[in-house]
Design a protein around this motif. Sequence first.
Motif, PDB file in Angstrom:
ATOM      1  N   PRO A 113      46.154  38.553 103.439  1.00 52.29           N
ATOM      2  CA  PRO A 113      46.931  39.491 104.230  1.00 52.29           C
ATOM      3  C   PRO A 113      47.448  40.324 102.893  1.00 52.29           C
ATOM      4  N   GLU A 114      48.088  41.671 103.439  1.00 51.37           N
ATOM      5  CA  GLU A 114      48.429  42.434 102.247  1.00 51.37           C
ATOM      6  C   GLU A 114      49.719  41.757 101.538  1.00 51.37           C
ATOM      7  N   VAL A 115      49.869  42.192 100.357  1.00 50.06           N
ATOM      8  CA  VAL A 115      50.860  41.489  99.467  1.00 50.06           C
ATOM      9  C   VAL A 115      51.875  42.442  99.420  1.00 50.06           C
ATOM     10  N   GLY A 116      53.062  42.047  99.319  1.00 44.30           N
ATOM     11  CA  GLY A 116      54.306  42.965  99.127  1.00 44.30           C
ATOM     12  C   GLY A 116      54.432  42.905  97.429  1.00 44.30           C
ATOM     13  N   ARG A 117      55.831  43.026  97.202  1.00 44.95           N
ATOM     14  CA  ARG A 117      55.934  43.303  95.708  1.00 44.95           C
ATOM     15  C   ARG A 117      55.257  42.093  94.777  1.00 44.95           C
ATOM     16  N   TYR A 118      55.681  40.959  95.464  1.00 44.55           N
ATOM     17  CA  TYR A 118      54.920  39.686  94.697  1.00 44.55           C
ATOM     18  C   TYR A 118      54.345  38.984  95.922  1.00 44.55           C
ATOM     19  N   ASN A 119      52.979  37.926  95.105  1.00 41.08           N
ATOM     20  CA  ASN A 119      52.329  37.411  96.116  1.00 41.08           C
ATOM     21  C   ASN A 119      52.930  35.954  96.286  1.00 41.08           C
ATOM     22  N   GLY A 120      52.467  35.199  97.169  1.00 43.50           N
ATOM     23  CA  GLY A 120      52.755  33.724  97.516  1.00 43.50           C
ATOM     24  C   GLY A 120      52.806  32.937  96.151  1.00 43.50           C
ATOM     25  N   GLY A 121      51.814  33.119  95.287  1.00 44.64           N
ATOM     26  CA  GLY A 121      52.001  32.174  94.218  1.00 44.64           C
ATOM     27  C   GLY A 121      52.888  32.666  93.165  1.00 44.64           C
ATOM     28  N   GLN A 122      53.121  33.863  93.070  1.00 40.17           N
ATOM     29  CA  GLN A 122      54.213  34.425  92.216  1.00 40.17           C
ATOM     30  C   GLN A 122      55.675  33.949  92.471  1.00 40.17           C
ATOM     31  N   LYS A 123      55.804  34.160  94.067  1.00 38.03           N
ATOM     32  CA  LYS A 123      57.110  33.642  94.631  1.00 38.03           C
ATOM     33  C   LYS A 123      57.442  32.257  94.535  1.00 38.03           C
ATOM     34  N   LEU A 124      56.280  31.360  94.783  1.00 36.70           N
ATOM     35  CA  LEU A 124      56.592  29.846  94.589  1.00 36.70           C
ATOM     36  C   LEU A 124      56.826  29.665  93.069  1.00 36.70           C
ATOM     37  N   LEU A 125      56.058  30.441  92.002  1.00 38.69           N
ATOM     38  CA  LEU A 125      56.349  29.871  90.701  1.00 38.69           C
ATOM     39  C   LEU A 125      57.666  30.516  90.245  1.00 38.69           C
ATOM     40  N   PHE A 126      58.289  31.462  91.033  1.00 36.36           N
ATOM     41  CA  PHE A 126      59.370  31.916  90.843  1.00 36.36           C
ATOM     42  C   PHE A 126      60.582  30.693  91.058  1.00 36.36           C
ATOM     43  N   PHE A 127      60.575  30.505  92.100  1.00 38.00           N
ATOM     44  CA  PHE A 127      61.474  29.219  92.605  1.00 38.00           C
ATOM     45  C   PHE A 127      61.168  27.781  91.663  1.00 38.00           C
TER      46      PHE A 127
END
Length: 214
Positions: free
Chosen positions: A107-121
Amino acid sequence: MDKAKESRMILRYSASQRLNHWVIAITFMLLALSGLALFHPAFYWLSNLLGGGVWTRILHPFIGVLMFLCFAVFAARMFRHNLMARRDWQWLGRFREVLNKREENLPEVGRYNGGQKLLFFVLIFLVLGLLLTGVVMWRSYFAFLFPIWAIRLASLLHALFAFLMICAIIVHIYAGIWVKGSVRAMTRGTVTPGWAWKHHRAWLRQLRGTTPHK
Ligand code: HEM
């Protein structure tokens, strides 16, 4: 790069965001190396980095507080960009396609992808965990406030969180190098339109105010 190309570049991080990030990165490196020196005699030689064993023991916790404060500011600035959306879970569910570099199946990715967001948390959890356990262990100022079992437990958890944090940052650096053009975002602040189209298409559309063709 010629002037025309330069003018088409897209700003991803302002100078102050980059400065904020690199202070975190440098303090993290100092903490990881001086922390290893405190962790095991095999790494004691690393204590030379901060001027020997005594200075390492004095400075490590203060550098830790500095990293925490800088990270708190950076995480607050990035927070709203890292909230998970349905497309991020789909992205994570198709991680095999990511590894095989078949981004057209994602799927098209926003400013960050799911992996980056998970890593952020994960980073928020680990930095908080390191701060809290570090305070309990901080002999000169706080440790006397806690029973010995709490200090022992905190020492164990501090080492565990530090290990996970080092692993998380290795993944973070590897991903930054693997996705060509990302490091430039954090050094010069800008990315090419091609990079944004390939890796963060929904973010590019949002910037340009366009919607996908059905
Ligand atoms: C030498 C070490 C590091 C390198 C080479 C590095 C590299 C990068 C790069 C290239 C980006 C931009 C990614 C993008 O915009 O798609 C980035 C973003 C970021 N970095 Fe680092 N980084 C390092 C250390 C750290 C550390 C130690 C932390 C936190 C403890 C950190 C936290 C972040 C965060 C939160 C972002 C924004 C991504 C998001 O909000 O999801 N980085 N880094």
